[in-house]
Design a protein around this motif. Structure first.
Motif, PDB file in Angstrom:
ATOM      1  N   LEU A 197       0.826  -1.208   0.000  1.00  0.00           N
ATOM      2  CA  LEU A 197       0.000   0.000   0.000  1.00  0.00           C
ATOM      3  C   LEU A 197       0.858   1.255   0.000  1.00  0.00           C
ATOM      4  CD1 LEU A 197      -2.750  -1.021   2.611  1.00  0.00           C
ATOM      5  CD2 LEU A 197      -2.931  -1.028   0.127  1.00  0.00           C
ATOM      6  N   VAL A 198       1.988   1.207   0.739  1.00  0.00           N
ATOM      7  CA  VAL A 198       2.891   2.360   0.792  1.00  0.00           C
ATOM      8  C   VAL A 198       3.446   2.670  -0.596  1.00  0.00           C
ATOM      9  CG1 VAL A 198       5.090   3.177   1.711  1.00  0.00           C
ATOM     10  CG2 VAL A 198       3.480   2.021   3.222  1.00  0.00           C
ATOM     11  N   LYS A 199       3.923   1.658  -1.283  1.00  0.00           N
ATOM     12  CA  LYS A 199       4.478   1.868  -2.630  1.00  0.00           C
ATOM     13  C   LYS A 199       3.421   2.427  -3.573  1.00  0.00           C
ATOM     14  CE  LYS A 199       8.055  -1.721  -2.488  1.00  0.00           C
ATOM     15  NZ  LYS A 199       8.559  -2.963  -3.130  1.00  0.00           N
ATOM     16  N   SER A 200       2.210   1.896  -3.462  1.00  0.00           N
ATOM     17  CA  SER A 200       1.141   2.377  -4.334  1.00  0.00           C
ATOM     18  C   SER A 200       0.862   3.858  -4.092  1.00  0.00           C
ATOM     19  CB  SER A 200      -0.116   1.544  -4.084  1.00  0.00           C
ATOM     20  OG  SER A 200      -1.213   2.077  -4.793  1.00  0.00           O
ATOM     21  N   LEU A 201       0.821   4.260  -2.851  1.00  0.00           N
ATOM     22  CA  LEU A 201       0.537   5.658  -2.541  1.00  0.00           C
ATOM     23  C   LEU A 201       1.720   6.573  -2.856  1.00  0.00           C
ATOM     24  CD1 LEU A 201      -1.345   5.077   0.833  1.00  0.00           C
ATOM     25  CD2 LEU A 201      -2.334   5.892  -1.313  1.00  0.00           C
ATOM     26  N   CYS A 202       2.960   6.057  -2.798  1.00  0.00           N
ATOM     27  CA  CYS A 202       4.124   6.864  -3.191  1.00  0.00           C
ATOM     28  C   CYS A 202       4.111   7.206  -4.678  1.00  0.00           C
ATOM     29  CB  CYS A 202       5.419   6.123  -2.853  1.00  0.00           C
ATOM     30  SG  CYS A 202       5.831   6.137  -1.097  1.00  0.00           S
ATOM     31  N   HIS A 203       3.375   6.426  -5.470  1.00  0.00           N
ATOM     32  CA  HIS A 203       3.285   6.686  -6.913  1.00  0.00           C
ATOM     33  C   HIS A 203       1.911   7.203  -7.310  1.00  0.00           C
ATOM     34  CE1 HIS A 203       6.653   3.824  -6.523  1.00  0.00           C
ATOM     35  NE2 HIS A 203       7.153   4.463  -7.581  1.00  0.00           N
ATOM     36  N   ASP A 204       1.187   7.752  -6.358  1.00  0.00           N
ATOM     37  CA  ASP A 204      -0.148   8.267  -6.640  1.00  0.00           C
ATOM     38  C   ASP A 204      -0.058   9.425  -7.628  1.00  0.00           C
ATOM     39  OD1 ASP A 204      -3.016   7.974  -5.094  1.00  0.00           O
ATOM     40  OD2 ASP A 204      -2.713   9.991  -5.926  1.00  0.00           O
ATOM     41  N   VAL A 205      -1.144   9.614  -8.357  1.00  0.00           N
ATOM     42  CA  VAL A 205      -1.147  10.664  -9.387  1.00  0.00           C
ATOM     43  C   VAL A 205      -1.236  12.056  -8.771  1.00  0.00           C
ATOM     44  CG1 VAL A 205      -2.106   9.156 -11.164  1.00  0.00           C
ATOM     45  CG2 VAL A 205      -3.655  10.408  -9.635  1.00  0.00           C
ATOM     46  N   GLU A 206      -1.743  12.168  -7.558  1.00  0.00           N
ATOM     47  CA  GLU A 206      -1.880  13.465  -6.898  1.00  0.00           C
ATOM     48  C   GLU A 206      -0.636  13.751  -6.055  1.00  0.00           C
ATOM     49  OE1 GLU A 206      -4.209  15.554  -7.411  1.00  0.00           O
ATOM     50  OE2 GLU A 206      -5.622  14.292  -8.531  1.00  0.00           O
ATOM     51  N   TYR A 207      -0.066  14.950  -6.250  1.00  0.00           N
ATOM     52  CA  TYR A 207       1.159  15.268  -5.513  1.00  0.00           C
ATOM     53  C   TYR A 207       0.898  15.401  -4.009  1.00  0.00           C
ATOM     54  CZ  TYR A 207      -0.234  20.177  -4.930  1.00  0.00           C
ATOM     55  OH  TYR A 207      -0.887  21.315  -4.563  1.00  0.00           O
ATOM     56  N   GLU A 208      -0.337  15.779  -3.608  1.00  0.00           N
ATOM     57  CA  GLU A 208      -0.645  15.854  -2.180  1.00  0.00           C
ATOM     58  C   GLU A 208      -0.507  14.485  -1.514  1.00  0.00           C
ATOM     59  OE1 GLU A 208      -2.643  16.954  -4.563  1.00  0.00           O
ATOM     60  OE2 GLU A 208      -3.687  18.819  -4.009  1.00  0.00           O
ATOM     61  N   VAL A 209      -0.966  13.437  -2.221  1.00  0.00           N
ATOM     62  CA  VAL A 209      -0.862  12.093  -1.664  1.00  0.00           C
ATOM     63  C   VAL A 209       0.603  11.666  -1.581  1.00  0.00           C
ATOM     64  CG1 VAL A 209      -1.543   9.681  -1.960  1.00  0.00           C
ATOM     65  CG2 VAL A 209      -3.147  11.511  -2.557  1.00  0.00           C
ATOM     66  N   ARG A 210       1.386  11.956  -2.624  1.00  0.00           N
ATOM     67  CA  ARG A 210       2.802  11.571  -2.601  1.00  0.00           C
ATOM     68  C   ARG A 210       3.543  12.311  -1.478  1.00  0.00           C
ATOM     69  NH1 ARG A 210       2.202  12.712  -8.112  1.00  0.00           N
ATOM     70  NH2 ARG A 210       3.710  14.420  -8.026  1.00  0.00           N
ATOM     71  N   THR A 211       3.206  13.588  -1.285  1.00  0.00           N
ATOM     72  CA  THR A 211       3.839  14.346  -0.199  1.00  0.00           C
ATOM     73  C   THR A 211       3.492  13.766   1.164  1.00  0.00           C
ATOM     74  OG1 THR A 211       3.752  16.366  -1.539  1.00  0.00           O
ATOM     75  CG2 THR A 211       4.033  16.634   0.832  1.00  0.00           C
ATOM     76  N   CYS A 212       2.214  13.465   1.351  1.00  0.00           N
ATOM     77  CA  CYS A 212       1.774  12.929   2.638  1.00  0.00           C
ATOM     78  C   CYS A 212       2.418  11.569   2.918  1.00  0.00           C
ATOM     79  CB  CYS A 212       0.251  12.812   2.637  1.00  0.00           C
ATOM     80  SG  CYS A 212      -0.437  12.267   4.205  1.00  0.00           S
ATOM     81  N   MET A 213       2.480  10.704   1.902  1.00  0.00           N
ATOM     82  CA  MET A 213       3.071   9.382   2.103  1.00  0.00           C
ATOM     83  C   MET A 213       4.575   9.488   2.326  1.00  0.00           C
ATOM     84  SD  MET A 213       1.961   6.303   2.349  1.00  0.00           S
ATOM     85  CE  MET A 213       3.071   6.022   3.711  1.00  0.00           C
ATOM     86  N   CYS A 214       5.207  10.459   1.675  1.00  0.00           N
ATOM     87  CA  CYS A 214       6.650  10.650   1.845  1.00  0.00           C
ATOM     88  C   CYS A 214       6.978  11.010   3.293  1.00  0.00           C
ATOM     89  CB  CYS A 214       7.127  11.739   0.897  1.00  0.00           C
ATOM     90  SG  CYS A 214       8.909  11.952   0.861  1.00  0.00           S
ATOM     91  N   ARG A 215       6.151  11.832   3.929  1.00  0.00           N
ATOM     92  CA  ARG A 215       6.405  12.208   5.317  1.00  0.00           C
ATOM     93  C   ARG A 215       6.148  11.043   6.273  1.00  0.00           C
ATOM     94  NH1 ARG A 215       7.662  17.351   5.774  1.00  0.00           N
ATOM     95  NH2 ARG A 215       7.016  18.835   4.157  1.00  0.00           N
ATOM     96  N   GLN A 216       5.342  10.081   5.863  1.00  0.00           N
ATOM     97  CA  GLN A 216       5.096   8.914   6.704  1.00  0.00           C
ATOM     98  C   GLN A 216       6.172   7.847   6.558  1.00  0.00           C
ATOM     99  OE1 GLN A 216       2.633   9.028   8.927  1.00  0.00           O
ATOM    100  NE2 GLN A 216       2.161  11.058   8.086  1.00  0.00           N
ATOM    101  N   LEU A 217       7.058   7.989   5.576  1.00  0.00           N
ATOM    102  CA  LEU A 217       8.111   6.987   5.381  1.00  0.00           C
ATOM    103  C   LEU A 217       9.073   6.923   6.569  1.00  0.00           C
ATOM    104  CD1 LEU A 217       9.030   7.340   1.585  1.00  0.00           C
ATOM    105  CD2 LEU A 217       7.739   5.525   2.716  1.00  0.00           C
ATOM    106  N   GLU A 218       9.196   8.013   7.302  1.00  0.00           N
ATOM    107  CA  GLU A 218      10.043   7.978   8.497  1.00  0.00           C
ATOM    108  C   GLU A 218       9.502   6.983   9.515  1.00  0.00           C
ATOM    109  OE1 GLU A 218      11.432  10.960  12.132  1.00  0.00           O
ATOM    110  OE2 GLU A 218      10.453  11.777  10.341  1.00  0.00           O
ATOM    111  N   HIS A 219       8.180   6.998   9.729  1.00  0.00           N
ATOM    112  CA  HIS A 219       7.570   6.058  10.661  1.00  0.00           C
ATOM    113  C   HIS A 219       7.614   4.641  10.114  1.00  0.00           C
ATOM    114  CE1 HIS A 219       6.212   9.604  12.784  1.00  0.00           C
ATOM    115  NE2 HIS A 219       5.563  10.019  11.705  1.00  0.00           N
TER     116      HIS A 219
END
Length: 793
Positions: free
Chosen positions: A154-176
């Motif tokens: 699910l993480v990989k899928s959201l990291c490649h989402d078409v919306e940049y807001e989703v990619r930004t949000c998932m990128c900040r969760q990669l630390e956790h």
């Protein structure tokens, strides 16, 4: 809730935690289903209130977590996708808090499994953003193999989402996510995703990737740092000044952590390059102001100027980290010019940040701290009180480092390293005093108490001590006056010149204790409290005991009331027999208040204070006490020493015979008739009934003799005391026996009338080491008869 009125429904929802505490079963059965129905059509206010109430119920643990998940979890999950972003975020915060308490199986079935469908592109943007944040929270709840199998896809899928807001949000969760999966999966899965997101076309995505990389430096090995992270960071630094200024503020904020995290893999050239980059950021925006025309300044956008100020502020924040980066030994050569620029920056936020971090810089420099003394003086003289307030927080520690950490640490050359310190300190205090920010002034006066350790006693006396007295006399803010009073007492404590100390003490007594304004007299009592805290008991008794007691005659009730509150502390400074005469004066003041006080509030406090004084023990001076027994038998005294009374009580408790006490009693009584012909006396003999032989012996030993003492002229007119409870000894007045006590006066004597076991007489007397007033029974010579005693005046 069913009425349809939003304000009523909101009120019920707000009181849901109270209902759960009082009757959880009925609330879950009857109220919660109604709330669930109403929330479908409820407005924003009720939704926000419900989210907070649900979280409160969880935190208060009104029900078990199983009951909570069964009753509340579905409501929370249903409202996560509310069309209002604020409402959705409120429910999300509640859910993230609930996840911390839920068991794994419940999380897996109720939350994780539905996320698979909510992460699909067919779902709304809000749904996918919520999914990103929930995944970051779930990463710490499961084992690594479950995360790898169910969460990482699910993480990989959201990291490649078409919306940049989703990619930004998932990128900040990669630390956790990385903290949950460990270093191995971080290297193989998380880091490649971060590198790809760092090259994203969206600037916010690149910014999120950069900040996540910096936060994960500890989990990345040296090879990946040198081969992957370092080139990426260099690319960020190069692009920040050219095409991507949005990352500039974040880069300046994380630069200190970044430089120290990559320190081990830097080549000397790279080390110098990053240092130069930091220097460039530290002066960003200042070159155009100083070297370009006004036209170019006008073309500079306001947002860009704010961004430059934020960059320089972040550089000031990172300055201690950069000292570590270059080594404190190289500070003067590499960073002093930047330190000077930041301390003289035209913007207050930058100078404020430097003032906050000044103590950290001083600690790092250690023996080289003397190199920044000019900047200390500059910040002390700063026109902004915010900067001064930030610096004063650690001023004692900074000055201690300045005077003792540098080369000139000798006591005779304390001021050589900071020649302008005293003018800067006095100017700072005057600037704070002239402003309306009294809290800064109070804080500064409190910190100035450190000066005796920094500068000489003469400098304090001539530049600061009299200023503190002036503040006490003229300032209108009570906390400021108290801070100045305590600091003045500290200065007096460390002043070793006797004439200077006497001068200050005299001014305190005359200008405060005997001042025309009752406000000054109140401050005198505050000052005396600080003196009792900072000085020895003998010092207070020598200089301030009697001036304090003089305030019992103060015409203002508030002064007398404050004095009554202070009397227990005053009494605790006494030592017997050294301060016997002061104890007598204290008793006279108590009698004065009890006899003549007309203010009912003050009289109430007096009676309460008297009870407290009665319970207090007076310390005995051991060195003088050992000689008391011999002197008492050979000298004529106005009253027996409390040390003698303690000895007699000890003999009685050990079961010794009281014959010796009887002889002493009779001898003292005979001596008093001949020695006190011209002296006035004051007695207090509350005689209570005593049926047991043990009680009679105890009473007799405590009384030993009728105590006599010379009265102050002010107290000689005893017959003027009103015949009420306040006119008696305080022990009688508190117990309600005042009106039953009779004063019998004759031309030549006071007489105490006692009839049987119920006789009662009260006269003022001196105190023992425990009670202000002693009680004495009429001891019979074996037949328990009362005896009339006569003392000639």
């Amino acid at each position: 809730v069913s009425s349809g009125q939003d304000i009523q429904g909101t009120s019920v929802v707000a009181n849901l935690p109270v209902l759960m505490r009082q009757n959880p079963a009925e609330t879950l059965r009857r109220v919660l289903p109604k709330i669930r129905e109403v929330l479908h059509v409820a407005g924003v206010e009720m939704q926000l209130t419900a989210a907070v109430s649900f979280l409160t119920v969880l935190q208060e643990e009104s029900v078990s977590i199983h009951t909570y998940s069964h009753s509340f979890l579905h409501i929370i999950l249903h409202n996560l996708e509310h069309r209002d972003a604020g409402v959705s975020n409120a429910w999300l915060e509640t859910l993230l808090a609930v996840i911390e308490a839920l068991p794994k199986e419940t999380i897996r079935h109720e939350i994780l499994n539905p996320l698979v469908s909510k992460a699909q592109l067919s779902q709304t943007l809000q749904s996918r953003l919520v999914t990103c944040k929930i995944l970051g929270k779930l990463a710490n709840k499961f084992e690594a193999h479950i995360i790898k199998r169910e969460i990482l896809p699910l993480v990989k899928s959201l990291c490649h989402d078409v919306e940049y807001e989703v990619r930004t949000c998932m990128c900040r969760q990669l630390e956790h996510i990385a903290q949950g999966v460990g270093t191995e999966l971080t290297k193989t899965v998380v880091l490649p995703e971060l590198v790809e997101l760092a090259r994203d076309e969206g600037s916010s995505v690149r910014l999120a990737a950069f900040e996540t990389l910096v936060n994960l430096l500890d989990m990345i090995d040296a090879d990946d740092r040198s081969q992957t992270v370092l080139p990426l960071v260099k690319s960020f630094c190069e692009k920040s000044f050219k095409a991507d200024e949005s990352i500039l503020v974040s880069l300046s904020f994380h630069l200190g952590k970044l430089c120290n995290g990559l320190y081990g893999i830097f080549t000397p050239e790279q080390h110098l390059r990053f240092l130069e980059f930091y220097k460039k950021l530290s002066t960003l925006g200042l070159q155009q102001e100083n070297g370009h025309s006004d036209n170019q300044l006008q073309l500079q956008a306001l947002e860009q100027e704010k961004k430059y100020i934020s960059v320089r502020k972040n550089c000031a924040y990172n300055f201690p980290a950069m000292i570590v980066f270059v080594d404190p030994k190289n500070f003067h050569l590499e960073l002093y010019s930047i330190f000077f620029c930041l301390c003289h920056d035209p913007e207050v936020p930058v100078r404020y940040t430097m003032a906050v971090s000044f103590y950290e810089v001083a600690k790092l420099l250690n023996s080289s701290v003397y190199t920044i003394h000019k900047e200390l003086v500059t910040l002390l003289q700063d026109e902004s009180l915010e900067v001064l307030d930030a610096l004063v927080g650690h001023l004692p520690e900074i000055l201690e480092l300045m005077t003792n950490g540098g080369d000139s640490s000798g006591s005779e050359s304390k001021l050589l390293s900071i020649p302008d310190l005293i003018p800067a300190l006095t100017a700072a205090e005057q600037r704070a005093a002239s402003s309306l920010k009294w809290r800064t002034h109070e804080k500064l006066l409190q910190k100035y108490a450190c000066l005796p350790h920094i500068i000489s006693s003469d400098q304090i006396y001539y530049r600061f001590l009299h200023r503190m007295l002036t503040i006490i006399l003229t300032n209108n803010v009570l906390p400021v006056q108290k801070a100045a009073a305590r600091t003045l007492c500290v200065y007096l404590r460390y002043n070793r010149k006797q004439e200077q100390r006497h001068e200050v003490i005299q001014k305190l007594i005359e200008q405060l204790g005997q001042g025309k304004s009752y406000w000054n007299r109140l401050r005198f009592l505050d000052t005396c409290e600080f003196i009792m805290e900072l000085f020895s008991k003998s010092f207070f008794c020598k200089y301030f005991f009697l001036p304090v007691l003089e305030l019992t005659h103060d015409p203002v009730a508030n002064v007398r009331m404050k004095l009554c509150y202070l009397l227990p502390k005053v009494k605790s400074t006494l030592k017997i027999p050294t301060d016997k005469h002061l104890l007598q004066q204290l008793e006279l003041c108590i009698r004065k208040l009890l006899c003549q006080e007309k203010d009912k509030d003050v009289l109430t406090i007096v009676k309460r204070t008297v009870l407290e004084l009665d319970r207090m023990e007076i310390s005995v001076d051991v060195f003088q006490g050992k000689f008391c027994k011999n002197h008492l038998l050979g000298q004529e005294r106005q009253e027996p020493s409390p040390f003698e009374q303690l000895e007699k009580e000890k003999q009685q408790n050990e079961g010794r015979s009281t014959n010796v006490n009887d002889k002493i009693f009779e001898k003292k009584r005979r001596d008093s008739k001949t020695s006190m012909l011209t002296k006035s006396i004051t007695l207090s003999v509350p005689v209570s009934s005593s049926t047991g032989k043990e009680d009679k012996k105890s009473k007799l030993v405590r009384s030993q003799s009728f105590n006599t003492q010379v009265l102050h002229p002010k107290y000689s007119n005893i017959d003027k005391c009103p015949n009420k409870s306040s006119a008696t000894g305080y022990a009688s007045s508190v117990s309600g026996m005042g009106k039953s006590c009779m004063l019998s006066f004759s031309d030549d004597s006071f007489r105490t009338h006692s009839t049987g076991n119920s006789g009662n007489a009260a006269f003022p007397s001196s105190s023992s080491s425990h009670n202000l007033f002693n009680s004495a029974d009429q001891k019979s010579n074996g037949n328990k008869e009362s005896q009339t005693r006569k003392i000639s005046m």
